[in-house]
Design a protein around this motif. Sequence first.
Motif, PDB file in Angstrom:
ATOM      1  N   VAL A   1      23.609   5.009  34.469  1.00  0.00           N
ATOM      2  CA  VAL A   1      23.015   5.832  33.334  1.00  0.00           C
ATOM      3  C   VAL A   1      23.465   5.339  31.965  1.00  0.00           C
ATOM      4  O   VAL A   1      22.668   5.628  31.071  1.00  0.00           O
ATOM      5  CB  VAL A   1      23.661   7.466  33.600  1.00  0.00           C
ATOM      6  CG1 VAL A   1      23.360   8.293  32.647  1.00  0.00           C
ATOM      7  CG2 VAL A   1      23.028   7.539  35.208  1.00  0.00           C
ATOM      8  N   ARG A   2      24.771   5.144  31.919  1.00  0.00           N
ATOM      9  CA  ARG A   2      25.056   4.629  30.599  1.00  0.00           C
ATOM     10  C   ARG A   2      24.521   3.568  30.060  1.00  0.00           C
ATOM     11  O   ARG A   2      23.974   3.284  28.737  1.00  0.00           O
ATOM     12  CB  ARG A   2      26.732   4.149  30.609  1.00  0.00           C
ATOM     13  CG  ARG A   2      27.610   5.365  30.598  1.00  0.00           C
ATOM     14  CD  ARG A   2      29.014   5.219  30.421  1.00  0.00           C
ATOM     15  NE  ARG A   2      29.610   4.417  31.509  1.00  0.00           N
ATOM     16  CZ  ARG A   2      30.278   4.696  32.743  1.00  0.00           C
ATOM     17  NH1 ARG A   2      30.311   6.021  32.899  1.00  0.00           N
ATOM     18  NH2 ARG A   2      30.770   3.976  33.418  1.00  0.00           N
TER      19      ARG A   2
ATOM     20  N   LYS B   1      18.292   2.634  25.429  1.00  0.00           N
ATOM     21  CA  LYS B   1      17.316   3.373  24.785  1.00  0.00           C
ATOM     22  C   LYS B   1      17.809   3.606  23.469  1.00  0.00           C
ATOM     23  O   LYS B   1      17.010   3.555  22.331  1.00  0.00           O
ATOM     24  CB  LYS B   1      17.346   4.785  25.282  1.00  0.00           C
ATOM     25  CG  LYS B   1      16.526   5.777  25.108  1.00  0.00           C
ATOM     26  CD  LYS B   1      16.403   7.098  25.571  1.00  0.00           C
ATOM     27  CE  LYS B   1      15.397   8.170  25.095  1.00  0.00           C
ATOM     28  NZ  LYS B   1      15.469   9.214  25.635  1.00  0.00           N
ATOM     29  N   ALA B   2      19.254   3.585  23.033  1.00  0.00           N
ATOM     30  CA  ALA B   2      19.631   3.822  21.699  1.00  0.00           C
ATOM     31  C   ALA B   2      19.450   2.747  20.946  1.00  0.00           C
ATOM     32  O   ALA B   2      19.030   2.526  19.573  1.00  0.00           O
ATOM     33  CB  ALA B   2      21.455   4.253  21.676  1.00  0.00           C
TER      34      ALA B   2
ATOM     35  N   ARG C   1      21.119   4.490  28.763  1.00  0.00           N
ATOM     36  CA  ARG C   1      21.485   5.319  27.515  1.00  0.00           C
ATOM     37  C   ARG C   1      21.673   4.402  26.481  1.00  0.00           C
ATOM     38  O   ARG C   1      20.782   4.425  25.299  1.00  0.00           O
ATOM     39  CB  ARG C   1      22.459   6.305  27.654  1.00  0.00           C
ATOM     40  CG  ARG C   1      22.386   7.311  26.541  1.00  0.00           C
ATOM     41  CD  ARG C   1      23.372   8.229  26.765  1.00  0.00           C
ATOM     42  NE  ARG C   1      24.657   8.176  27.382  1.00  0.00           N
ATOM     43  CZ  ARG C   1      24.956   8.935  28.421  1.00  0.00           C
ATOM     44  NH1 ARG C   1      24.447   9.796  29.029  1.00  0.00           N
ATOM     45  NH2 ARG C   1      26.149   8.403  29.279  1.00  0.00           N
TER      46      ARG C   1
END
Length: 103
Positions: free
Chosen positions: A88-89, A95-96, A92
């Motif tokens: 998940v990290r 995506k950032a 994320r």
Amino acid sequence: MVDQSIVVEVVYAAVDDQALISLQVPIGTTVAQAIEMSGIAERFPDVDFSQCPVGIFAKLVDSPAEYVLEAGDRIELYRPLLADPKEVRRLRAAKAAQARKTR
């Protein structure tokens, strides 16, 4: 006369319900025995607690059938993770990074 029992807690948190069961067990009781004695399986019939990871105050217990409880222990029954926190990290962060590129 010396008391031949100890008090322990069994805890489980489902998505929509939590249980904290305090019970008195004989000295020498194992984690697996206390889980059975707590009756938590009747409260959450859809959960196979024999397959759940188990911990004592957030420290995993490798063999619940052999681990002997001490007074005041809190047996924690864990649900399986829906997603790997590392994955998940990573998603994320990707995506950032993509969002920064498109600016």
